[in-house]
Enzyme design. Structure first.
Site, PDB file in Angstrom:
ATOM      1  N   GLY A   1      41.339  45.476  28.630  1.00 32.93           N
ATOM      2  CA  GLY A   1      41.923  45.410  29.408  1.00 32.93           C
ATOM      3  C   GLY A   1      43.669  45.537  28.950  1.00 32.93           C
ATOM      4  O   GLY A   1      44.691  44.891  29.343  1.00 32.93           O
TER       5      GLY A   1
ATOM      6  N   ASN B   1      40.184  39.949  28.451  1.00 28.47           N
ATOM      7  CA  ASN B   1      41.273  39.565  29.076  1.00 28.47           C
ATOM      8  C   ASN B   1      41.298  40.670  30.530  1.00 28.47           C
ATOM      9  O   ASN B   1      41.967  40.842  31.534  1.00 28.47           O
ATOM     10  CB  ASN B   1      42.758  40.513  28.515  1.00 28.47           C
ATOM     11  CG  ASN B   1      43.858  40.939  29.408  1.00 28.47           C
ATOM     12  OD1 ASN B   1      44.789  40.303  29.756  1.00 28.47           O
ATOM     13  ND2 ASN B   1      44.509  41.772  30.134  1.00 28.47           N
TER      14      ASN B   1
ATOM     15  N   SER C   1      42.440  31.679  35.042  1.00 26.10           N
ATOM     16  CA  SER C   1      43.255  32.195  35.846  1.00 26.10           C
ATOM     17  C   SER C   1      43.628  30.787  36.779  1.00 26.10           C
ATOM     18  O   SER C   1      42.741  29.720  36.675  1.00 26.10           O
ATOM     19  CB  SER C   1      42.970  33.030  37.425  1.00 26.10           C
ATOM     20  OG  SER C   1      43.896  32.196  38.075  1.00 26.10           O
TER      21      SER C   1
ATOM     22  N   TYR D   1      36.705  35.855  42.756  1.00 24.30           N
ATOM     23  CA  TYR D   1      37.220  35.803  41.380  1.00 24.30           C
ATOM     24  C   TYR D   1      37.716  34.019  41.103  1.00 24.30           C
ATOM     25  O   TYR D   1      37.520  33.878  39.631  1.00 24.30           O
ATOM     26  CB  TYR D   1      38.574  36.519  42.029  1.00 24.30           C
ATOM     27  CG  TYR D   1      39.649  36.041  40.941  1.00 24.30           C
ATOM     28  CD1 TYR D   1      39.757  36.949  40.343  1.00 24.30           C
ATOM     29  CD2 TYR D   1      40.723  35.329  41.169  1.00 24.30           C
ATOM     30  CE1 TYR D   1      40.875  37.577  39.226  1.00 24.30           C
ATOM     31  CE2 TYR D   1      41.916  34.956  39.895  1.00 24.30           C
ATOM     32  CZ  TYR D   1      41.462  36.781  39.369  1.00 24.30           C
ATOM     33  OH  TYR D   1      42.994  36.798  38.424  1.00 24.30           O
ATOM     34  N   SER D   2      38.052  33.166  41.832  1.00 25.12           N
ATOM     35  CA  SER D   2      37.679  31.994  41.194  1.00 25.12           C
ATOM     36  C   SER D   2      37.051  31.617  41.208  1.00 25.12           C
ATOM     37  O   SER D   2      36.518  30.452  39.474  1.00 25.12           O
ATOM     38  CB  SER D   2      38.072  30.859  42.636  1.00 25.12           C
ATOM     39  OG  SER D   2      39.087  31.403  43.344  1.00 25.12           O
TER      40      SER D   2
ATOM     41  N   LYS E   1      36.771  32.660  37.159  1.00 25.96           N
ATOM     42  CA  LYS E   1      37.273  32.399  36.552  1.00 25.96           C
ATOM     43  C   LYS E   1      37.186  30.960  35.620  1.00 25.96           C
ATOM     44  O   LYS E   1      37.487  30.999  34.843  1.00 25.96           O
ATOM     45  CB  LYS E   1      38.986  32.512  37.189  1.00 25.96           C
ATOM     46  CG  LYS E   1      39.696  33.898  37.362  1.00 25.96           C
ATOM     47  CD  LYS E   1      39.475  34.628  36.152  1.00 25.96           C
ATOM     48  CE  LYS E   1      40.407  35.812  35.790  1.00 25.96           C
ATOM     49  NZ  LYS E   1      40.692  36.568  34.666  1.00 25.96           N
TER      50      LYS E   1
ATOM     51  N   ILE F   1      51.413  36.229  37.533  1.00 29.34           N
ATOM     52  CA  ILE F   1      52.654  37.780  36.919  1.00 29.34           C
ATOM     53  C   ILE F   1      52.900  38.068  37.316  1.00 29.34           C
ATOM     54  O   ILE F   1      51.664  38.738  38.049  1.00 29.34           O
ATOM     55  CB  ILE F   1      51.634  37.103  35.755  1.00 29.34           C
ATOM     56  CG1 ILE F   1      50.938  35.876  35.247  1.00 29.34           C
ATOM     57  CG2 ILE F   1      52.581  38.043  34.599  1.00 29.34           C
ATOM     58  CD1 ILE F   1      51.944  34.157  34.413  1.00 29.34           C
TER      59      ILE F   1
HETATM   60  P1  NAP Z   1      46.515  44.889  35.018  1.00 30.16           P
HETATM   61  O1  NAP Z   1      47.980  45.129  34.781  1.00 30.16           O
HETATM   62  O2  NAP Z   1      45.864  45.189  36.385  1.00 30.16           O
HETATM   63  O3  NAP Z   1      45.747  45.029  33.791  1.00 30.16           O
HETATM   64  C1  NAP Z   1      44.377  44.504  34.514  1.00 30.16           C
HETATM   65  C2  NAP Z   1      43.170  45.848  32.984  1.00 30.16           C
HETATM   66  O4  NAP Z   1      42.299  45.573  33.157  1.00 30.16           O
HETATM   67  C3  NAP Z   1      43.842  46.938  32.961  1.00 30.16           C
HETATM   68  O5  NAP Z   1      44.028  46.927  31.601  1.00 30.16           O
HETATM   69  C4  NAP Z   1      42.747  47.750  33.211  1.00 30.16           C
HETATM   70  O6  NAP Z   1      42.646  49.177  32.981  1.00 30.16           O
HETATM   71  C5  NAP Z   1      42.330  46.797  32.883  1.00 30.16           C
HETATM   72  N1  NAP Z   1      40.128  46.741  33.643  1.00 30.16           N
HETATM   73  C6  NAP Z   1      40.097  46.328  35.154  1.00 30.16           C
HETATM   74  N2  NAP Z   1      38.843  46.589  35.288  1.00 30.16           N
HETATM   75  C7  NAP Z   1      38.198  46.816  33.981  1.00 30.16           C
HETATM   76  C8  NAP Z   1      36.328  47.518  34.173  1.00 30.16           C
HETATM   77  N3  NAP Z   1      35.786  47.640  35.037  1.00 30.16           N
HETATM   78  N4  NAP Z   1      36.367  48.024  33.069  1.00 30.16           N
HETATM   79  C9  NAP Z   1      37.457  47.740  31.739  1.00 30.16           C
HETATM   80  N5  NAP Z   1      39.120  47.596  32.500  1.00 30.16           N
HETATM   81  C10 NAP Z   1      39.089  46.963  33.098  1.00 30.16           C
HETATM   82  O7  NAP Z   1      46.385  43.270  35.363  1.00 30.16           O
HETATM   83  P2  NAP Z   1      46.980  42.272  34.433  1.00 30.16           P
HETATM   84  O8  NAP Z   1      47.499  40.819  35.726  1.00 30.16           O
HETATM   85  O9  NAP Z   1      47.522  42.113  32.770  1.00 30.16           O
HETATM   86  O10 NAP Z   1      45.631  41.327  34.239  1.00 30.16           O
HETATM   87  C11 NAP Z   1      45.273  40.384  32.520  1.00 30.16           C
HETATM   88  C12 NAP Z   1      44.298  39.123  33.161  1.00 30.16           C
HETATM   89  O11 NAP Z   1      44.964  38.096  33.775  1.00 30.16           O
HETATM   90  C13 NAP Z   1      43.277  39.405  34.082  1.00 30.16           C
HETATM   91  O12 NAP Z   1      41.649  38.826  33.624  1.00 30.16           O
HETATM   92  C14 NAP Z   1      43.569  39.100  35.670  1.00 30.16           C
HETATM   93  O13 NAP Z   1      42.584  37.835  35.621  1.00 30.16           O
HETATM   94  C15 NAP Z   1      44.455  37.399  35.025  1.00 30.16           C
HETATM   95  N6  NAP Z   1      44.879  37.027  35.175  1.00 30.16           N
HETATM   96  C16 NAP Z   1      46.702  37.457  35.529  1.00 30.16           C
HETATM   97  C17 NAP Z   1      47.362  36.814  36.672  1.00 30.16           C
HETATM   98  C18 NAP Z   1      48.132  37.944  37.728  1.00 30.16           C
HETATM   99  O14 NAP Z   1      49.294  36.980  38.406  1.00 30.16           O
HETATM  100  N7  NAP Z   1      48.592  38.605  37.168  1.00 30.16           N
HETATM  101  C19 NAP Z   1      47.066  35.949  36.893  1.00 30.16           C
HETATM  102  C20 NAP Z   1      46.097  35.109  36.199  1.00 30.16           C
HETATM  103  C21 NAP Z   1      44.977  35.700  35.596  1.00 30.16           C
HETATM  104  P3  NAP Z   1      41.883  50.155  33.484  1.00 30.16           P
HETATM  105  O15 NAP Z   1      42.361  50.816  35.057  1.00 30.16           O
HETATM  106  O16 NAP Z   1      42.261  51.622  32.842  1.00 30.16           O
HETATM  107  O17 NAP Z   1      40.757  50.704  33.440  1.00 30.16           O
END
Ligand code: NAP
Length: 271
Positions: A9, A87, A166, A179-180, A183, A212
């Site tokens: 990711g 990630n 998360s 999702y919950s 995680k 975030i």
């Molecule tokens: P983001 O900006 O949407 O980034 C998600 C990343 O995951 C992107 O690089 C996306 O790239 C990749 N991805 C998604 N589906 C994929 C797949 N099927 N295969 C390979 N890569 C995939 O989100 P983020 O907030 O940085 O999230 C990163 C992590 O933090 C996630 O696990 C999320 O659940 C966790 N998280 C985020 C938050 C929040 O509020 N933002 C809160 C708690 C936890 P491509 O689209 O290019 O594949």
């Protein structure tokens, strides 16, 4: 020599920010996600800015063994992986109608009239495909990555695996059971694997971000964001660099006594 980090990711949000952070300290990076174009642009940015090596491997974690096959490919290319950040992730599409129902239900609760609340039907309306895909990307992706990394890191007798869970893995929400669940299962996997690998010099930890401000939250409307922020002690969403800082600490030798731990970074979220 600085460590090499494999980041899933890495094309966006927290993963891209950690890659920037790690490269700025002189570490090489292996970037993976689906979007090859965005990974290549980031790799070029990091190599130009920091003189490090940035490898790109595009793959979809929602199908097959994703990172598992990838780690083989990477190690066969002669790259040693010292740090794995599991990630990659997706969020359930926000449902405005259901959100409005939840708000109306909350008002009824405040009026002590729970009997009048409307069913949210989150589980009953969920398709097999939605459930499977959410678990595949998050839980199976983390499992495949961790299994491959363990096989690779154990003979080295060193390594650090960091699984991005998360706050919803700690405090599940009715709005996103898949999702919950994914995680929360990542936290269990983290603790289980850390026990096996600690004597072998490999540390395994989880990070639980709160809400975030990354593209993951972009589909939420303003009212949803206000409702979330109202439950965050510091009164704002977190930033991707605030998570990258924590991940960097855990990945570094400064965290040598941390394994099987779960680090929350939520700004005091109380939802
Ligand atoms: P983001 O900006 O949407 O980034 C998600 C990343 O995951 C992107 O690089 C996306 O790239 C990749 N991805 C998604 N589906 C994929 C797949 N099927 N295969 C390979 N890569 C995939 O989100 P983020 O907030 O940085 O999230 C990163 C992590 O933090 C996630 O696990 C999320 O659940 C966790 N998280 C985020 C938050 C929040 O509020 N933002 C809160 C708690 C936890 P491509 O689209 O290019 O594949």
């Amino acid at each position: 020599m600085p460590d090499t980090a494999l980041i899933t990711g890495a094309s966006s949000g927290i993963g891209a920010e950690f890659a920037r952070y790690h490269a700025s300290k002189g570490g090489d990076v292996v970037l993976t996600a689906r979007s090859e174009a965005r990974l290549k642009a980031l790799a070029a940015e990091l190599e130009a800015a920091h003189g490090i090596k940035a490898h790109v491997f595009a793959t979809d974690l929602g199908t097959g063994e994703g990172v598992y096959a990838l780690v083989d490919e990477i190690t066969q290319a002669g790259i040693q992986i010292d740090i794995l950040i599991n990630n990659a992730g997706i969020a359930p599409a926000p449902n405005e109608e259901r959100f409005a129902t939840a708000v109306a239900n909350q008002m009824l609760r405040l009026e002590n009239n729970v009997a009048a609340t409307t069913p949210l039907n989150v589980i009953t309306d969920m398709s097999d495909e939605d459930w499977d895909y959410m678990l595949k990307v998050h839980l199976y992706g983390t499992f495949y990555g961790s299994r491959a990394a363990a096989r690779h890191m154990t003979p080295q007798r060193s390594g650090s695996i960091i699984n991005i869970s998360s706050v919803l893995g700690l405090r599940p929400t009715a709005m996103a059971p898949h999702y919950s669940t994914a995680k929360a299962a990542i936290i269990a996997l983290t603790k289980s694997q850390s026990q096996e690998l600690a004597p072998l010099g490999v540390r395994v930890n989880a990070v639980c971000p709160g809400y975030i401000d990354t593209p993951l939250l972009a589909p939420m409307n303003d009212l949803m964001k206000v409702a979330i922020v109202s439950q965050i002690g510091v009164g704002r969403l977190g930033t991707d660099d605030e998570i990258a800082e924590m991940v960097s600490f855990i990945a570094s030798p400064k965290a040598s006594y941390c394994t099987g731990e779960v680090f929350s970074v939520t700004g005091g979220y109380s939802g």
